[in-house]
Design a protein around this motif. Structure first.
Motif, PDB file in Angstrom:
ATOM      1  N   GLY A  48     -14.087 -40.001 -18.784  1.00 41.16           N
ATOM      2  CA  GLY A  48     -12.799 -40.039 -18.111  1.00 41.16           C
ATOM      3  C   GLY A  48     -12.780 -39.269 -16.811  1.00 41.16           C
ATOM      4  N   ALA A  50      -3.506 -34.322 -14.509  1.00 38.97           N
ATOM      5  CA  ALA A  50      -3.382 -35.672 -15.055  1.00 38.97           C
ATOM      6  C   ALA A  50      -4.777 -36.198 -15.342  1.00 38.97           C
ATOM      7  CB  ALA A  50      -2.651 -36.599 -14.090  1.00 38.97           C
ATOM      8  N   ALA A  59      -7.194 -39.577 -17.482  1.00 36.33           N
ATOM      9  CA  ALA A  59      -7.314 -40.828 -18.214  1.00 36.33           C
ATOM     10  C   ALA A  59      -8.736 -40.926 -18.748  1.00 36.33           C
ATOM     11  CB  ALA A  59      -7.004 -42.031 -17.320  1.00 36.33           C
ATOM     12  N   TYR A  97     -11.556 -43.371 -21.368  1.00 35.86           N
ATOM     13  CA  TYR A  97     -11.924 -44.493 -22.226  1.00 35.86           C
ATOM     14  C   TYR A  97     -12.647 -43.944 -23.445  1.00 35.86           C
ATOM     15  CZ  TYR A  97     -14.841 -48.173 -24.162  1.00 35.86           C
ATOM     16  OH  TYR A  97     -15.482 -49.009 -25.029  1.00 35.86           O
ATOM     17  N   LEU A 134      -7.668 -46.379 -24.795  1.00 33.21           N
ATOM     18  CA  LEU A 134      -7.420 -45.669 -23.539  1.00 33.21           C
ATOM     19  C   LEU A 134      -6.557 -44.455 -23.848  1.00 33.21           C
ATOM     20  CD1 LEU A 134      -7.542 -45.558 -20.396  1.00 33.21           C
ATOM     21  CD2 LEU A 134      -5.390 -46.853 -20.411  1.00 33.21           C
ATOM     22  N   TYR A 184      -4.621 -40.851 -22.280  1.00 27.70           N
ATOM     23  CA  TYR A 184      -4.024 -40.370 -21.038  1.00 27.70           C
ATOM     24  C   TYR A 184      -3.231 -39.099 -21.325  1.00 27.70           C
ATOM     25  CZ  TYR A 184      -1.096 -43.863 -23.334  1.00 27.70           C
ATOM     26  OH  TYR A 184      -0.465 -44.628 -24.277  1.00 27.70           O
ATOM     27  N   ASN A 185      -3.132 -38.264 -20.316  1.00 32.89           N
ATOM     28  CA  ASN A 185      -2.382 -37.014 -20.484  1.00 32.89           C
ATOM     29  C   ASN A 185      -1.847 -36.538 -19.130  1.00 32.89           C
ATOM     30  OD1 ASN A 185      -4.302 -34.762 -19.326  1.00 32.89           O
ATOM     31  ND2 ASN A 185      -5.600 -36.086 -20.564  1.00 32.89           N
ATOM     32  N   GLN A 244      -2.317 -42.255 -26.388  1.00 31.09           N
ATOM     33  CA  GLN A 244      -3.456 -43.153 -26.554  1.00 31.09           C
ATOM     34  C   GLN A 244      -2.938 -44.542 -26.876  1.00 31.09           C
ATOM     35  OE1 GLN A 244      -6.883 -43.773 -29.872  1.00 31.09           O
ATOM     36  NE2 GLN A 244      -6.838 -41.711 -28.973  1.00 31.09           N
ATOM     37  N   SER A 285       0.323 -47.632 -29.724  1.00 31.09           N
ATOM     38  CA  SER A 285       0.174 -46.380 -28.982  1.00 31.09           C
ATOM     39  C   SER A 285       0.791 -45.226 -29.735  1.00 31.09           C
ATOM     40  CB  SER A 285       0.854 -46.489 -27.602  1.00 31.09           C
ATOM     41  OG  SER A 285       0.331 -47.552 -26.842  1.00 31.09           O
TER      42      SER A 285
END
Length: 222
Positions: A109, A123, A125, A127, A149, A151-152, A181, A189
């Motif tokens: 990521g 921030a 992202a 995989y 995927l 993300y945060n 996720q 999600s």
């Protein structure tokens, strides 16, 4: 991490199972090495009491490379790429993919951070790919569901000290993180919020305590 530095981190999580009222304890000791100003490597071990006592269930190697940095007075913007390879012996019990203590697999990521005076923003992202766990623990949710995927987004504010007089002062930060996720096949999600309090002691030691709770629960996970 600073170049040519060594660190140790211990992450502990206590989670209640809704189905059984049992409390699961997970512990992740981690050795961290700053190879250079742009490269850091971590080695982790996963411990859990899910199966009769606290036992080692696996481990991971993590590497991060900072490829962009623009540093100014009281401000910076940085970007880094990272990857993690995990192996795990535990039973697979959730469709969400977690390579930090639950699943074998790989993830890669990007993360970006921005510091503006006393406010830090981050921030990222990633995989994720889930492999079969070792000792016959297969990913039982189907081969099409091995991809996700993540993300945060997080923000942290320095609250104390109001003015710096030396490096030995204890810093107190308030933080709020959003973590999520999405399974790339099902589209299901989860999204969590995690407020926390962070203390940085003598510029060398960090203590965090936080509480994580769900705001979207479509994708089952710990």
């Amino acid at each position: 991490m600073a170049a040519k530095s060594i660190g140790f981190r211990l992450t502990n999580s206590l989670m209640k199972e809704n189905s059984s009222n049992k409390y699961n304890f997970h512990s992740i000791p981690e050795l961290m090495l700053g190879v250079s100003k742009n490269i850091m490597i971590h080695a982790e071990t996963f411990l859990s009491n899910r199966n009769n006592g606290l036992v080692a269930e696996g481990g991971a190697l993590y590497a991060k490379f900072r490829f962009y940095s623009k540093d100014e007075v009281h401000s910076h913007f940085r970007m880094a790429a990272y990857t993690r390879a995990s192996f795990n012996n535990s039973d697979i019990h959730q469709p969400a993919i977690d390579l930090n203590g639950h699943n074998s697999g790989i993830e890669t990521g990007l993360i970006a951070t921005k510091l503006i005076n006393k406010l830090a923003l981050s921030a990222g992202a990633v995989y994720l790919y889930a492999a079969d766990n070792r000792k016959g623990n297969k990913f039982v949710y189907g081969d099409n569901n091995r991809h996700a995927l993540g993300y945060n987004f997080s923000m942290g504010k320095l609250m104390l000290p109001k003015e710096y007089t030396g490096y030995n002062q204890t810093n107190m930060n308030l933080m709020l993180e959003t973590l999520g996720q999405t399974n790339l096949n099902t589209g299901k999600s989860f999204i969590d919020l995690a407020p926390s309090l962070q203390l940085i002691i003598m510029s060398r030691m960090r203590v965090d305590i936080g509480y994580r709770f769900a705001i979207l629960k479509d994708l089952q996970r710990t």
